[in-house]
Design a protein around this motif. Structure first.
Motif, mmCIF file in Angstrom:
data_model
loop_
_atom_site.group_PDB
_atom_site.id
_atom_site.type_symbol
_atom_site.label_atom_id
_atom_site.label_comp_id
_atom_site.label_asym_id
_atom_site.label_seq_id
_atom_site.Cartn_x
_atom_site.Cartn_y
_atom_site.Cartn_z
ATOM 1 N N HIS A 44 0.823 -1.208 0.000
ATOM 2 C CA HIS A 44 0.000 0.000 0.000
ATOM 3 C C HIS A 44 0.864 1.269 0.000
ATOM 4 O O HIS A 44 0.496 2.273 -0.622
ATOM 5 N N LEU A 45 1.993 1.214 0.660
ATOM 6 C CA LEU A 45 2.903 2.355 0.658
ATOM 7 C C LEU A 45 3.465 2.600 -0.748
ATOM 8 O O LEU A 45 3.568 3.740 -1.199
ATOM 9 N N GLU A 46 3.790 1.532 -1.452
ATOM 10 C CA GLU A 46 4.305 1.661 -2.810
ATOM 11 C C GLU A 46 3.269 2.309 -3.724
ATOM 12 O O GLU A 46 3.588 3.198 -4.508
ATOM 13 N N TRP A 47 2.012 1.887 -3.652
ATOM 14 C CA TRP A 47 0.975 2.483 -4.500
ATOM 15 C C TRP A 47 0.641 3.909 -4.072
ATOM 16 O O TRP A 47 0.249 4.730 -4.899
ATOM 17 N N PHE A 48 0.823 4.223 -2.796
ATOM 18 C CA PHE A 48 0.607 5.600 -2.347
ATOM 19 C C PHE A 48 1.677 6.523 -2.928
ATOM 20 O O PHE A 48 1.387 7.636 -3.354
ATOM 21 N N ILE A 49 2.917 6.033 -2.977
ATOM 22 C CA ILE A 49 4.018 6.836 -3.512
ATOM 23 C C ILE A 49 3.895 6.966 -5.029
ATOM 24 O O ILE A 49 4.092 8.038 -5.587
ATOM 25 N N ARG A 50 3.560 5.886 -5.713
ATOM 26 C CA ARG A 50 3.466 5.914 -7.174
ATOM 27 C C ARG A 50 2.292 6.736 -7.675
ATOM 28 O O ARG A 50 2.350 7.314 -8.743
ATOM 29 N N GLY A 51 1.212 6.715 -6.978
ATOM 30 C CA GLY A 51 0.023 7.429 -7.438
ATOM 31 C C GLY A 51 -1.026 6.455 -7.911
ATOM 32 O O GLY A 51 -1.197 5.374 -7.362
ATOM 33 N N LYS A 52 -1.737 6.837 -9.000
ATOM 34 C CA LYS A 52 -2.841 6.004 -9.461
ATOM 35 C C LYS A 52 -2.331 4.727 -10.117
ATOM 36 O O LYS A 52 -1.158 4.589 -10.448
ATOM 37 N N ASP A 53 -3.254 3.812 -10.352
ATOM 38 C CA ASP A 53 -2.912 2.514 -10.932
ATOM 39 C C ASP A 53 -2.324 2.694 -12.331
ATOM 40 O O ASP A 53 -2.745 3.584 -13.080
ATOM 41 N N PRO A 54 -1.392 1.834 -12.706
ATOM 42 C CA PRO A 54 -0.814 1.934 -14.053
ATOM 43 C C PRO A 54 -1.831 1.504 -15.112
ATOM 44 O O PRO A 54 -2.748 0.740 -14.837
ATOM 45 N N GLN A 55 -1.646 2.009 -16.322
ATOM 46 C CA GLN A 55 -2.513 1.632 -17.432
ATOM 47 C C GLN A 55 -2.209 0.192 -17.831
ATOM 48 O O GLN A 55 -1.055 -0.237 -17.818
ATOM 49 N N PRO A 56 -3.241 -0.576 -18.194
ATOM 50 C CA PRO A 56 -2.978 -1.960 -18.610
ATOM 51 C C PRO A 56 -2.163 -1.998 -19.900
ATOM 52 O O PRO A 56 -2.388 -1.216 -20.817
ATOM 53 N N VAL A 57 -1.208 -2.884 -19.928
ATOM 54 C CA VAL A 57 -0.315 -3.011 -21.071
ATOM 55 C C VAL A 57 -0.919 -4.030 -22.038
ATOM 56 O O VAL A 57 -1.356 -5.103 -21.630
ATOM 57 N N GLU A 58 -0.937 -3.675 -23.330
ATOM 58 C CA GLU A 58 -1.431 -4.617 -24.324
ATOM 59 C C GLU A 58 -0.416 -5.737 -24.486
ATOM 60 O O GLU A 58 0.780 -5.507 -24.503
ATOM 61 N N GLU A 59 -0.940 -6.936 -24.633
ATOM 62 C CA GLU A 59 -0.049 -8.082 -24.796
ATOM 63 C C GLU A 59 0.512 -8.100 -26.206
ATOM 64 O O GLU A 59 -0.208 -7.891 -27.178
#
Length: 92
Positions: free
Chosen positions: A30-45
């Motif tokens: 949770h600390l890592e996601w708090f520092i990074r900000g919002k969720d990353p965009q899904p990467v196309e395979e």
């Protein structure tokens, strides 16, 4: 007293370390996601190399006329004619 203490710690270590490790990991996550900000965009395979190769072969086949094929006589051009005709009698 110390031998009894270390025996108890050694006996119950899995029951103590797992919850502690679980809490540490949850806090770190949770600390890592708090520092990074919002969720990353899904990467196309990406397609695998074999899938790309199959797509290229299919694209190549789409442009060809499959009724026009090379005769077997034309395929034997790689061998010298002298080798193929060495046992045949000469025509006069």
């Amino acid at each position: 007293m110390w031998p009894v203490f270390w025996t108890v710690v050694r006996t119950y270590a899995p029951y103590v370390t797992f919850p502690v490790a679980f809490v540490v990991r949850a806090v770190g996550y949770h600390l890592e996601w708090f520092i990074r900000g919002k969720d990353p965009q899904p990467v196309e395979e990406e397609k695998s190399i074999s899938e790309r190769r199959e797509d290229l072969k299919l694209d190549e086949l789409l442009g060809k006329d499959h009724t026009q094929v090379v005769s077997l006589k034309d395929k034997l051009e790689f061998a010298p004619k002298a080798v193929l005709n060495s046992n045949l009698p000469e025509k006069n």
